[in-house]
Design an enzyme around this catalytic site. Structure first.
Site, mmCIF file in Angstrom:
data_model
loop_
_atom_site.group_PDB
_atom_site.id
_atom_site.type_symbol
_atom_site.label_atom_id
_atom_site.label_comp_id
_atom_site.label_asym_id
_atom_site.label_seq_id
_atom_site.Cartn_x
_atom_site.Cartn_y
_atom_site.Cartn_z
ATOM 1 C CG ASP A 208 -1.892 1.266 1.006
ATOM 2 O OD1 ASP A 208 -2.655 0.544 0.852
ATOM 3 O OD2 ASP A 208 -1.805 2.016 0.974
ATOM 4 C CG ASN B 227 -12.888 -0.522 3.217
ATOM 5 O OD1 ASN B 227 -13.440 -0.888 4.374
ATOM 6 N ND2 ASN B 227 -11.667 -0.157 2.906
ATOM 7 C CD GLU C 59 -9.166 5.946 0.081
ATOM 8 O OE1 GLU C 59 -8.046 5.742 -0.113
ATOM 9 O OE2 GLU C 59 -9.338 6.277 1.716
ATOM 10 C CB VAL C 60 -8.895 1.637 -5.504
ATOM 11 C CG1 VAL C 60 -8.701 1.253 -6.261
ATOM 12 C CG2 VAL C 60 -7.926 2.523 -4.576
ATOM 13 C CG HIS D 207 -8.211 -3.026 -2.668
ATOM 14 N ND1 HIS D 207 -9.493 -2.136 -3.681
ATOM 15 C CD2 HIS D 207 -8.612 -2.104 -1.094
ATOM 16 C CE1 HIS D 207 -9.942 -0.902 -2.646
ATOM 17 N NE2 HIS D 207 -9.378 -1.227 -1.670
ATOM 18 C CG HIS E 207 -6.644 -2.764 2.594
ATOM 19 N ND1 HIS E 207 -5.725 -2.093 2.371
ATOM 20 C CD2 HIS E 207 -8.260 -2.360 2.249
ATOM 21 C CE1 HIS E 207 -6.868 -0.756 1.697
ATOM 22 N NE2 HIS E 207 -8.253 -1.826 1.663
#
Ligand code: AMP
Length: 121
Positions: A33, A91, A99-100, A104, A106
């Protein structure tokens, strides 16, 4: 909502912009990240056009689902995070703080990570 082919992780997947890669196979790539929230903060993303876990779990092939999960496992093992512990998190949407808009996961580790989420109701 349509998948945005110009989101930053789509561009990293196409190798149009750089990332600090740690792993790649037929199903996934993993990289550090850019703004780490823990001593180890990695992102694993599937190869394919998926906005979030919700999208991926509806549309991805069983082969990709297994391959992606195994890629996460491999990255955890590479960093030996299973020894002291780690957290994985994904998320979705506004309330999730995404946000993206490319799915994904984390991976956080390298120190005690505290409570899962703040305690506000
Ligand atoms: P999320 O809020 O779950 O969508 O997380 C997006 C994550 O992507 C954040 O932790 C950002 O720090 C990270 N990020 C954004 N741009 C980049 C980039 N170019 N390379 C690596 N990580 C990034």
């Amino acid at each position: 909502m349509a998948y945005d082919r110009n989101n930053v992780f789509a561009r990293i997947l196409r190798k149009e912009i750089p990332a600090n890669f740690v792993y790649e196979d037929d199903f996934a790539i993993a990289f550090h990240d850019l703004y780490p929230k823990a001593p180890v903060h990695l992102l694993v993303i599937p190869k394919g056009e998926f906005i979030s876990f919700f999208d991926f779990s509806e549309k991805a092939s069983p082969e990709l689902m297994v391959g992606f999960t195994k890629a996460i496992h491999h990255v955890i093992q590479c960093f030996e995070l299973q020894k002291e512990g780690f957290r994985i998190l994904s998320n979705h949407g506004t309330h999730g703080g995404q946000e993206v808009p490319h799915y994904h996961v984390h991976i956080f580790g390298g120190r005690p990570l505290g409570r899962m989420i703040p305690q506000e109701a």
